[in-house]
Design an enzyme around this catalytic site. Structure first.
Site, PDB file in Angstrom:
ATOM      1  N   LYS A 115      69.661  44.276 -19.322  1.00  6.15           N
ATOM      2  CA  LYS A 115      69.333  45.143 -18.180  1.00  6.15           C
ATOM      3  C   LYS A 115      70.119  44.691 -16.958  1.00  6.15           C
ATOM      4  O   LYS A 115      70.021  43.549 -16.525  1.00  6.15           O
ATOM      5  CB  LYS A 115      67.830  45.080 -17.889  1.00  6.15           C
ATOM      6  CG  LYS A 115      67.414  45.814 -16.605  1.00  6.15           C
ATOM      7  CD  LYS A 115      65.900  45.747 -16.368  1.00  6.15           C
ATOM      8  CE  LYS A 115      65.524  46.360 -15.013  1.00  6.15           C
ATOM      9  NZ  LYS A 115      64.080  46.248 -14.700  1.00  6.15           N
ATOM     10  N   ASP A 127      66.759  46.560  -7.463  1.00  6.34           N
ATOM     11  CA  ASP A 127      65.686  47.491  -7.822  1.00  6.34           C
ATOM     12  C   ASP A 127      64.746  47.692  -6.633  1.00  6.34           C
ATOM     13  O   ASP A 127      63.818  46.917  -6.427  1.00  6.34           O
ATOM     14  CB  ASP A 127      64.917  46.949  -9.036  1.00  6.34           C
ATOM     15  CG  ASP A 127      63.780  47.875  -9.457  1.00  6.34           C
ATOM     16  OD1 ASP A 127      63.751  49.031  -8.979  1.00  6.34           O
ATOM     17  OD2 ASP A 127      62.941  47.432 -10.269  1.00  6.34           O
ATOM     18  N   LYS A 171      59.080  50.111  -3.799  1.00  2.82           N
ATOM     19  CA  LYS A 171      58.282  48.902  -3.899  1.00  2.82           C
ATOM     20  C   LYS A 171      57.755  48.496  -2.531  1.00  2.82           C
ATOM     21  O   LYS A 171      58.367  48.820  -1.519  1.00  2.82           O
ATOM     22  CB  LYS A 171      59.154  47.754  -4.444  1.00  2.82           C
ATOM     23  CG  LYS A 171      59.510  47.862  -5.893  1.00  2.82           C
ATOM     24  CD  LYS A 171      60.328  46.667  -6.346  1.00  2.82           C
ATOM     25  CE  LYS A 171      60.694  46.772  -7.820  1.00  2.82           C
ATOM     26  NZ  LYS A 171      59.545  46.635  -8.731  1.00  2.82           N
ATOM     27  N   ASP A 219      67.219  41.587 -10.693  1.00  3.96           N
ATOM     28  CA  ASP A 219      66.876  42.533 -11.757  1.00  3.96           C
ATOM     29  C   ASP A 219      68.051  42.797 -12.713  1.00  3.96           C
ATOM     30  O   ASP A 219      67.977  43.660 -13.581  1.00  3.96           O
ATOM     31  CB  ASP A 219      66.366  43.846 -11.140  1.00  3.96           C
ATOM     32  CG  ASP A 219      65.306  44.515 -12.004  1.00  3.96           C
ATOM     33  OD1 ASP A 219      64.756  43.843 -12.885  1.00  3.96           O
ATOM     34  OD2 ASP A 219      65.048  45.717 -11.784  1.00  3.96           O
ATOM     35  N   ASP A 233      60.106  53.492 -10.517  1.00  6.91           N
ATOM     36  CA  ASP A 233      60.231  52.034 -10.542  1.00  6.91           C
ATOM     37  C   ASP A 233      60.207  51.496 -11.979  1.00  6.91           C
ATOM     38  O   ASP A 233      60.483  50.324 -12.201  1.00  6.91           O
ATOM     39  CB  ASP A 233      59.111  51.417  -9.703  1.00  6.91           C
ATOM     40  CG  ASP A 233      59.396  49.974  -9.345  1.00  6.91           C
ATOM     41  OD1 ASP A 233      60.549  49.525  -9.546  1.00  6.91           O
ATOM     42  OD2 ASP A 233      58.475  49.290  -8.853  1.00  6.91           O
ATOM     43  N   GLU A 251      62.404  51.815 -14.175  1.00  2.64           N
ATOM     44  CA  GLU A 251      63.777  52.272 -14.391  1.00  2.64           C
ATOM     45  C   GLU A 251      64.497  51.484 -15.476  1.00  2.64           C
ATOM     46  O   GLU A 251      65.440  51.986 -16.078  1.00  2.64           O
ATOM     47  CB  GLU A 251      64.562  52.175 -13.068  1.00  2.64           C
ATOM     48  CG  GLU A 251      65.191  50.807 -12.746  1.00  2.64           C
ATOM     49  CD  GLU A 251      64.172  49.701 -12.564  1.00  2.64           C
ATOM     50  OE1 GLU A 251      62.992  50.011 -12.296  1.00  2.64           O
ATOM     51  OE2 GLU A 251      64.539  48.516 -12.695  1.00  2.64           O
ATOM     52  N   ARG A 290      63.637  50.550 -18.511  1.00  2.85           N
ATOM     53  CA  ARG A 290      63.562  51.214 -19.824  1.00  2.85           C
ATOM     54  C   ARG A 290      64.418  52.481 -19.870  1.00  2.85           C
ATOM     55  O   ARG A 290      64.907  52.869 -20.923  1.00  2.85           O
ATOM     56  CB  ARG A 290      62.096  51.497 -20.167  1.00  2.85           C
ATOM     57  CG  ARG A 290      61.412  52.409 -19.182  1.00  2.85           C
ATOM     58  CD  ARG A 290      59.898  52.342 -19.262  1.00  2.85           C
ATOM     59  NE  ARG A 290      59.358  51.170 -18.555  1.00  2.85           N
ATOM     60  CZ  ARG A 290      58.069  50.880 -18.476  1.00  2.85           C
ATOM     61  NH1 ARG A 290      57.173  51.664 -19.053  1.00  2.85           N
ATOM     62  NH2 ARG A 290      57.657  49.809 -17.818  1.00  2.85           N
TER      63      ARG A 290
HETATM   64  N1  BES Z   1      62.194  44.984 -12.302  1.00  2.00           N
HETATM   65  C1  BES Z   1      60.834  45.386 -12.336  1.00  2.00           C
HETATM   66  C2  BES Z   1      59.945  44.376 -13.036  1.00  2.00           C
HETATM   67  C3  BES Z   1      59.651  43.118 -12.273  1.00  2.00           C
HETATM   68  C4  BES Z   1      58.767  43.114 -11.216  1.00  2.00           C
HETATM   69  C5  BES Z   1      60.229  41.938 -12.657  1.00  2.00           C
HETATM   70  C6  BES Z   1      58.495  41.933 -10.553  1.00  2.00           C
HETATM   71  C7  BES Z   1      59.938  40.754 -12.014  1.00  2.00           C
HETATM   72  C8  BES Z   1      59.066  40.756 -10.958  1.00  2.00           C
HETATM   73  C9  BES Z   1      60.701  46.711 -13.078  1.00  2.00           C
HETATM   74  O1  BES Z   1      61.748  47.588 -12.905  1.00  2.00           O
HETATM   75  C10 BES Z   1      59.479  47.368 -12.540  1.00  2.00           C
HETATM   76  O2  BES Z   1      59.472  47.709 -11.390  1.00  2.00           O
HETATM   77  N2  BES Z   1      58.477  47.515 -13.381  1.00  2.00           N
HETATM   78  C11 BES Z   1      57.256  48.098 -12.990  1.00  2.00           C
HETATM   79  C12 BES Z   1      56.820  49.038 -14.082  1.00  2.00           C
HETATM   80  C13 BES Z   1      55.650  49.907 -13.706  1.00  2.00           C
HETATM   81  C14 BES Z   1      56.044  50.893 -12.654  1.00  2.00           C
HETATM   82  C15 BES Z   1      55.151  50.610 -14.953  1.00  2.00           C
HETATM   83  C16 BES Z   1      56.247  46.971 -12.791  1.00  2.00           C
HETATM   84  O3  BES Z   1      56.238  46.034 -13.583  1.00  2.00           O
HETATM   85  O4  BES Z   1      55.475  47.045 -11.840  1.00  2.00           O
HETATM   86 ZN    ZN Z   2      63.551  46.772 -12.504  1.00  2.42          ZN
HETATM   87 MN    MN Z   3      61.525  48.776 -11.163  1.00  4.56          MN
END
Ligand code: BES
Ligand code: ZN
Ligand code: MN
Length: 498
Positions: free
Chosen positions: A268, A273, A280, A291, A350, A352, A354
């Site tokens: 990834k 992000d 966020k 990210d 968010d 994104e 996947r």
């Molecule tokens: N890059 C983030 C995941 C992440 C968050 C990694 C904090 C490390 C620390 C990912 O893109 C994301 O935002 N995931 C969301 C998914 C949700 C919206 C289903 C998450 O984990 O909150």
């Molecule tokens: Zn992300």
């Molecule tokens: Mn995200």
């Protein structure tokens, strides 16, 4: 820093410093005892006075020890012998290296590699020592006006092995360790560079540079138009809000026979992000420069694999994008069509990772891979469940999962399996599209993997969620370079099997 291997008596080393271990309470290891004997009890008399109990990480520097050829002897506390395990050994080497770098001894012979670690052989100890020592001196000061300078830095670390018979395989261990350590360095550097420098284009350039410095790697960069032609509607929906164009990086290392099915690594590469329209909260948002650590680990592994010259074929695929809000950005509720034809309702922009990975994973089918492993900072939920010590591991093929779990244990770069299954798949239902891109409040790491599993049915696949392990916070804030050591161990084990 340079490494070499030697076998011989500690008192006979003509070197700036010899390092030997003391276990708690006041118990000399074999090489310390040897120095003690020739020096007429010099060490034991000092230890008896109570200067060093042997507590883990405590050190005592001695000068001009009688009847030795070295300038200094560094005694290092190793803790209790029964507590001495893999992790303690690595930490001990790392801590000792930091001390050695500060005391001004530029060439050192380290006997800590002869301490016995349960279940580990000399090859393992040497490779781990190289990785730990190199990693301990890592610093990131490209963007500081004043660079870190050590007055008399450690230039050469000589690692001791018990017998001459160990020399040959230990040289190989040094080679592997150094390649892995430098792969980790690359992954750390890429992670630590901020989003305004480490852009999708920057990642692509780094991949091109790898191919230029190494004959066995070929890099191809797919541009936006090519991704449009491939109908990567899901990937492209993520970069739409950004001013920066997406890149699909494909790196090809051919060390095996042409007929050998490749191992494909997919990383990834979200270079920042922001969350997109589902933006966020601002607290700690800077960390979302990390990210792209999955992508960084793929570049790190490819560089290391090429340095060792492993006899197999490895392909690295990195979808590199920036996730930003904007007038062209994807809206919550938008429905996009992935390269596979599966339609996706983007309920949260968010989620994104996947969305870019699914098209990259479909793209991998063309390589007829032996296995595909994706590496991603995918879910905050993974940090909640496993914290910062263990990566999440999911997949569709048990032997592959087991191999990765074992590689994690050997390398100390651990992973832990989470379950998947129909019950979880149901959380991805959408009233309007084939699937939704989020699975609700619970089991976020699992539903993210379930989403990916819809695109990996044609091959053996595993997914490493490195959201908690790719970087550290606090006073040691910075990228870790994980899971380069785990993946390298997996690939090395594969070659040994063959
Ligand atoms: N890059 C983030 C995941 C992440 C968050 C990694 C904090 C490390 C620390 C990912 O893109 C994301 O935002 N995931 C969301 C998914 C949700 C919206 C289903 C998450 O984990 O909150
Ligand atoms: Zn992300
Ligand atoms: Mn995200």
């Amino acid at each position: 820093m340079e490494f070499s291997i030697k076998s011989g008596h500690p008192e006979k080393q003509r070197t700036a410093c010899v390092v030997v271990g003391i276990f708690e309470p006041r118990r000399m290891c074999a090489s310390a005892e040897q120095i003690d004997k020739v020096s007429g009890g010099f060490l034991s008399s000092i230890i008896r006075r109570g200067d060093l109990e042997g507590k883990f990480g405590h050190t005592l520097l001695l000068h001009s020890v009688p009847n030795t050829l070295c300038e200094r002897v560094l005694l290092v506390g190793c803790g209790r012998e029964r507590d001495f395990n893999d992790a303690v050994y690595r930490k001990l080497i790392a801590k000792t290296t930091v001390v050695l770098n500060e005391i001004g001894a530029m060439e050192v012979t380290n006997y800590l590699t002869e301490l016995s670690v349960k279940g580990r052989n000399t090859h393992w100890k040497i490779r781990q020592a190289v990785e730990a020592a190199w990693g301990a001196l890592y610093h990131f000061d490209y963007l500081k006006s004043e660079k870190k300078t050590d007055r008399r830095p450690l230039r050469k670390l000589i690692l001791s092995v018990p017998s001459r018979r160990d020399l040959a395989h230990s040289e190989q261990a040094v080679k592997e360790g150094l390649a892995i350590a430098q792969g980790v360095d690359l992954a750390k550097d890429l992670g630590n560079f901020p989003g305004n420098i480490c852009t999708p284009e920057y990642l692509a350039k780094q991949a091109v540079t790898l191919a230029e410095t190494d004959e066995s790697i070929h890099t191809e960069i797919l541009e936006q138009e090519q991704m449009e032609t491939l109908k990567m509607g899901s990937l492209l929906s993520v970069s739409k809000g950004s001013a920066l164009p997406p890149k699909l990086i494909v790196m090809n290392y051919s060390g095996g026979k042409e007929s050998d099915a490749p191992v494909v690594l997919v990383g990834k590469g979200v270079t920042f992000d922001s969350g997109g329209i589902s933006i966020k909260p601002s607290a700690a948002m800077d960390e979302m420069k990390y990210d792209m650590c999955g992508a960084a680990s793929v570049l790190g592994v490819l560089s290391a694999v090429a340095k060792v010259g492993l006899p197999l074929n490895v392909i690295g695929v990195v979808p590199a994008v920036e996730n930003m809000p904007g007038g062209y950005a994807t809206r919550p509720g938008d429905i996009v069509t992935s390269m596979s034809g599966t339609t996706i309702e983007v309920l949260n922009t968010d989620a994104e990772g996947r969305l870019i990975l699914c098209d990259a994973l479909t793209y991998c089918e063309r390589f007829n891979p032996s296995v595909v492993i994706d590496i991603a900072t995918l879910t905050g939920a993974c940090v909640v469940s496993l914290g910062h010590h263990t990566s999440g591991l999911l997949g569709n093929h048990n032997p592959l999962i087991n191999d990765l779990l074992n590689a994690g244990r050997t390398s100390g770069d651990r992973a832990w399996e989470l379950p998947m299954g129909e019950e979880y798949q149901e959380q991805l239902k959408s009233p309007f599209a084939d699937i939704a891109n989020i699975g609700g409040r619970y089991a976020g790491t699992i539903t993210a993997a379930c989403f990916l599993s819809r695109f990996t049915k044609k091959y053996h696949w595993a997914h490493l969620d490195i959201a908690g392990t790719a970087w550290k916070n606090g006073d040691k804030k910075g990228a870790t370079g994980r899971p380069v050591p785990l993946l390298m161990q997996y690939l090395i084990d594969l070659c040994a099997e063959k």
